[in-house]
Write an enzyme that holds these catalytic residues in place. Structure first.
Site, PDB file in Angstrom:
ATOM      1  CB  CYS A  89      -0.906  -0.007   1.231  1.00  0.00           C
ATOM      2  SG  CYS A  89      -1.947   1.455   1.352  1.00  0.00           S
ATOM      3  CB  VAL A  90       2.262   3.412  -2.392  1.00  0.00           C
ATOM      4  CG1 VAL A  90       3.090   4.687  -2.399  1.00  0.00           C
ATOM      5  CG2 VAL A  90       3.152   2.183  -2.535  1.00  0.00           C
ATOM      6  CB  ILE A  91      -1.095   6.441   1.460  1.00  0.00           C
ATOM      7  CG1 ILE A  91      -1.800   5.119   1.784  1.00  0.00           C
ATOM      8  CG2 ILE A  91      -2.046   7.625   1.634  1.00  0.00           C
ATOM      9  CD1 ILE A  91      -2.251   4.971   3.221  1.00  0.00           C
ATOM     10  CG  HIS A  97       8.700   8.659  -1.711  1.00  0.00           C
ATOM     11  ND1 HIS A  97       9.981   8.187  -1.891  1.00  0.00           N
ATOM     12  CD2 HIS A  97       8.052   7.716  -0.986  1.00  0.00           C
ATOM     13  CE1 HIS A  97      10.096   7.010  -1.306  1.00  0.00           C
ATOM     14  NE2 HIS A  97       8.935   6.706  -0.744  1.00  0.00           N
ATOM     15  CG  PHE A 122       0.436  -4.351  -9.187  1.00  0.00           C
ATOM     16  CD1 PHE A 122       1.737  -3.901  -9.019  1.00  0.00           C
ATOM     17  CD2 PHE A 122      -0.604  -3.462  -8.980  1.00  0.00           C
ATOM     18  CE1 PHE A 122       1.987  -2.586  -8.637  1.00  0.00           C
ATOM     19  CE2 PHE A 122      -0.370  -2.151  -8.601  1.00  0.00           C
ATOM     20  CZ  PHE A 122       0.935  -1.713  -8.433  1.00  0.00           C
TER      21      PHE A 122
END
Length: 162
Positions: A89-91, A97, A122
């Site tokens: 998880c990328v928030i 970034h 993915f």
């Protein structure tokens, strides 16, 4: 927006293959653990619901989503795996970034799949905020971990046929 009105983890319109004959690896990021833990639970549940045996599911934890690439590569050095599921998880934050990590992870996972000629799924959330992530990790939009598991089963089945 269509996704705001329905659970996207509905598989009632497809026949999911039997997962029993396959061995799965799951690589899960430790960063954003509340989210990735829920994705992991969804993935395990999805695999087992469709016949995967507990002993045929190997889980490794890596520090963050960027490290999912290396984790998948490490697991695929053992050629007994039929599919690998990458969960992270990328928030979005205040800097770019987010963009660099999301791009690198997507490309890296694709490259590992091509390198080993195996399905590498993915299952990485790339959301604008924490609530969107929660909604996709068992909330109102279903569980993307379970979706990744179904994809892994389907792709392992297809791969075994050809």
């Amino acid at each position: 927006m269509a996704s705001s009105i329905k659970n996207l983890s509905d598989f009632s319109h497809i026949t999911v293959a039997n997962a029993n004959p396959f061995k799965f690896g799951i690589v899960v990021a430790q960063w954003n653990a509340e989210i990735t833990g829920a994705l992991l639970n969804g993935a395990i549940s999805g695999l087992e619901k469709h016949g995967a045996q507990e002993e045929n599911i190997k889980i490794i934890e890596v520090p963050g989503s960027f490290e999912l690439i290396t984790g998948a590569d490490i697991l695929l050095r053992d050629d007994s795996f039929d599919a690998i599921i990458c969960l992270g998880c990328v928030i979005q934050g205040e800097t770019r970034h987010f963009d660099f990590i999301c791009d690198a992870v997507a490309n890296g996972i694709s490259n590992v799949a091509l390198k080993y000629n195996k399905p590498v799924i993915f299952g990485v959330l790339t959301t604008d905020n924490q609530q969107q992530a929660l909604d996709r990790a068992g909330g109102k939009h279903g569980n993307k971990g379970e979706e990744a598991a179904i994809t892994a089963i389907q792709m392992a089945h297809i791969s075994a046929q050809y």
